[in-house]
Motif scaffolding. Structure first.
Motif, mmCIF file in Angstrom:
data_model
loop_
_atom_site.group_PDB
_atom_site.id
_atom_site.type_symbol
_atom_site.label_atom_id
_atom_site.label_comp_id
_atom_site.label_asym_id
_atom_site.label_seq_id
_atom_site.Cartn_x
_atom_site.Cartn_y
_atom_site.Cartn_z
ATOM 1 N N THR A 104 -0.562 36.255 -65.233
ATOM 2 C CA THR A 104 0.484 35.711 -66.110
ATOM 3 C C THR A 104 1.570 34.973 -65.331
ATOM 4 O OG1 THR A 104 1.842 37.711 -66.031
ATOM 5 C CG2 THR A 104 0.138 37.569 -67.770
ATOM 6 N N GLU A 105 1.578 35.144 -64.021
ATOM 7 C CA GLU A 105 2.577 34.558 -63.114
ATOM 8 C C GLU A 105 3.984 35.102 -63.362
ATOM 9 O OE1 GLU A 105 1.929 30.318 -63.597
ATOM 10 O OE2 GLU A 105 0.226 30.370 -62.234
ATOM 11 N N HIS A 106 4.059 36.324 -63.901
ATOM 12 C CA HIS A 106 5.341 37.001 -64.096
ATOM 13 C C HIS A 106 5.618 37.919 -62.909
ATOM 14 C CE1 HIS A 106 4.728 35.933 -68.380
ATOM 15 N NE2 HIS A 106 6.031 35.769 -68.310
ATOM 16 N N ALA A 107 6.910 38.019 -62.571
ATOM 17 C CA ALA A 107 7.338 38.905 -61.490
ATOM 18 C C ALA A 107 8.545 39.704 -61.950
ATOM 19 C CB ALA A 107 7.701 38.100 -60.251
ATOM 20 N N CYS A 108 8.679 40.876 -61.354
ATOM 21 C CA CYS A 108 9.849 41.705 -61.579
ATOM 22 C C CYS A 108 10.337 42.163 -60.206
ATOM 23 C CB CYS A 108 9.502 42.911 -62.433
ATOM 24 S SG CYS A 108 10.922 43.959 -62.775
ATOM 25 N N CYS A 109 11.631 42.031 -59.994
ATOM 26 C CA CYS A 109 12.222 42.401 -58.722
ATOM 27 C C CYS A 109 13.448 43.264 -59.004
ATOM 28 C CB CYS A 109 12.608 41.136 -57.957
ATOM 29 S SG CYS A 109 13.287 41.436 -56.318
ATOM 30 N N VAL A 110 13.530 44.395 -58.340
ATOM 31 C CA VAL A 110 14.673 45.296 -58.490
ATOM 32 C C VAL A 110 15.401 45.346 -57.150
ATOM 33 C CG1 VAL A 110 15.443 47.638 -59.024
ATOM 34 C CG2 VAL A 110 13.419 46.690 -60.189
ATOM 35 N N ILE A 111 16.691 45.065 -57.193
ATOM 36 C CA ILE A 111 17.535 45.135 -56.000
ATOM 37 C C ILE A 111 18.476 46.313 -56.185
ATOM 38 C CG2 ILE A 111 19.253 43.953 -54.588
ATOM 39 C CD1 ILE A 111 18.044 41.305 -55.753
ATOM 40 N N ILE A 112 18.417 47.271 -55.265
ATOM 41 C CA ILE A 112 19.249 48.468 -55.347
ATOM 42 C C ILE A 112 20.332 48.373 -54.282
ATOM 43 C CG2 ILE A 112 19.312 50.991 -55.253
ATOM 44 C CD1 ILE A 112 16.268 50.891 -55.948
#
Length: 121
Positions: A104-112
């Motif tokens: 799907t070319e979707h990304a999720c990025c979490v910055i803590i």
């Protein structure tokens, strides 16, 4: 910081620009879209990327190769993003987590962040 405060908008803008810049450096293209949410000590970036055409071509017959290459690029991307986010925000980043769906070319990025409530800065 509430969701519409100038500080929140500035933080989101700076992070969005850093994320897109690194994406351009790595993949020679910016993201198609991105949305950033702020939660206490975390930023969550939802983005849609454009797959590298060469990876698309290889993934049909060399799936393992492109899977390993994607994983290696994500590791490098996270390292560079952590440094860039610390520079543009002045906040210490504890961790960067990222996943990317090649279909799907979707990304999720979490910055803590180390700071417990960036919403109150």
């Amino acid at each position: 910081m509430n969701a519409t405060s100038p500080e929140t908008r500035s933080l989101k803008k700076n992070v969005a620009q850093a994320y897109n810049k690194i994406n351009q450096d790595f993949y020679a293209t910016g993201v198609i879209s991105q949305r950033i949410n702020v939660f206490c000590d975390r930023l969550i970036i939802f983005a849609q990327h454009k797959r590298i055409p060469a990876f698309k071509a290889l993934s049909e017959n060399f799936r393992e190769l492109t899977t390993f290459a994607d994983a290696a690029l994500i590791v490098e991307f996270k390292s560079k993003l952590k440094k860039e986010i610390e520079e543009v925000t002045g906040l210490k980043v504890v961790s960067v987590l990222k996943d990317y769906d090649t279909v799907t070319e979707h990304a999720c990025c979490v910055i803590i962040f180390e700071t417990k409530n960036i919403e109150l800065l």
